[in-house]
Design an enzyme around this catalytic site. Structure first.
Site, PDB file in Angstrom:
ATOM      1  N   TYR A 158      12.456   0.412  18.757  1.00 18.81           N
ATOM      2  CA  TYR A 158      11.874  -0.528  17.793  1.00 18.81           C
ATOM      3  C   TYR A 158      10.480  -0.089  17.339  1.00 18.81           C
ATOM      4  O   TYR A 158      10.058  -0.386  16.235  1.00 18.81           O
ATOM      5  CB  TYR A 158      11.847  -1.930  18.398  1.00 18.81           C
ATOM      6  N   LYS A 165       5.822  -6.877  14.408  1.00 17.34           N
ATOM      7  CA  LYS A 165       6.250  -8.221  14.795  1.00 17.34           C
ATOM      8  C   LYS A 165       5.191  -8.914  15.651  1.00 17.34           C
ATOM      9  O   LYS A 165       5.018 -10.134  15.570  1.00 17.34           O
ATOM     10  CB  LYS A 165       7.587  -8.156  15.532  1.00 17.34           C
TER      11      LYS A 165
END
Length: 259
Positions: A158, A165
């Site tokens: 990720y 995020k």
């Protein structure tokens, strides 16, 4: 489309619809089924996909161009909504993008230019989109809901999207602080992995699928976004009138398990 439900008569702006598999698509569908009126946004060449998906909704809504890196397009959406509705009951932020160099195990080598793009579109856009809409949201004592993926830990592959995020989640708290005095709520849904177009663009996404299947105590179906959509709509409704700055996990309980 007339309906009866927890968002009866509400006016929602919904971003992030690309296909009928998008999380935002199912939020829009549920919103219409429960009596809300919606407008979608799309960006760049992808707006054609958004328009195609819009035609699959119960009451095909208008699609407005809105590239969140272009202030003029955001302002045009604000002006449209002010003329169209005069208020905004809810805004769904379901936008995220990172160049390929920022994903897939390349964390140490991603160039700043690509990281900046990821942070701009995936994190800063929560503020750049919400701030101009604040007067319309304040008129309705409305709600902003964003979709996130648990940024409290580091995930395989990720990489910089995880950092984006984390910034996104922090921005939501600061927006909640800044907009609360106007009666505007800002909350996030931390969703488990769903097999959307965005998810498919992440190299190694299957690692998430396998982990959730094994560890989520409620179980998890990566093809079913209904639970995420229902929870999102609930936060956009008046049923959570005293809640802001919150992150609600809709992930089958995975986040609470140690091993």
């Amino acid at each position: 489309m007339a309906g009866s439900g927890i968002v009866e008569g509400k006016k929602f702006l919904i971003t992030g619809v690309l296909t009928d598999a998008s999380l935002a698509f199912n939020v829009a569908r549920l919103a219409q089924e429960h009596g809300a009126e919606v407008v979608l946004t799309g960006a760049g060449r992808g707006i054609r996909l958004t328009e195609r998906a819009a035609r699959r909704l119960p009451d095909p809504p208008d699609v407005l161009p809105c590239d969140v890196t272009l202030p003029d397009e955001i302002e045009a959406v604000r002006a449209d909504l002010e003329q169209r509705w005069g208020r905004l009951d809810g805004l769904l932020h379901a936008i995220g993008f990172a160049p390929a160099s920022c994903l897939g195990g390349n964390f140490l080598h991603a160039p700043w230019e690509d990281v900046a793009t990821a942070l701009n579109i995936s994190a800063y856009s929560l503020a750049s989109l919400t701030s101009p809409m604040a007067p319309l949201l304040a008129e309705a004592k409305g709600a902003v809901v964003g979709l996130t993926f648990d940024a409290s830990v580091a995930w395989p592959v990720y990489d910089w999207m995880g950092v984006a995020k984390a910034a996104f989640e922090s921005a939501a708290r600061y927006l909640a602080k800044s907009l609360g005095p106007q009666g505007i709520r800002v909350n996030l849904i931390s969703a488990g992995p769903i097999r959307t177009m965005a998810a498919k663009s992440i190299p190694g996404f299957a690692e998430f699928e396998d982990a959730w299947t094994e560890r989520a105590p409620l179980g998890w179906d990566i093809t079913d976004s209904e639970a995420v959509a229902r929870s999102t709509l609930a936060l956009m409704s008046d049923w959570f009138g005293g809640t802001t700055g919150e992150i609600v996990h809709v992930d089958g309980g995975y986040h609470a398990m140690g091993a």
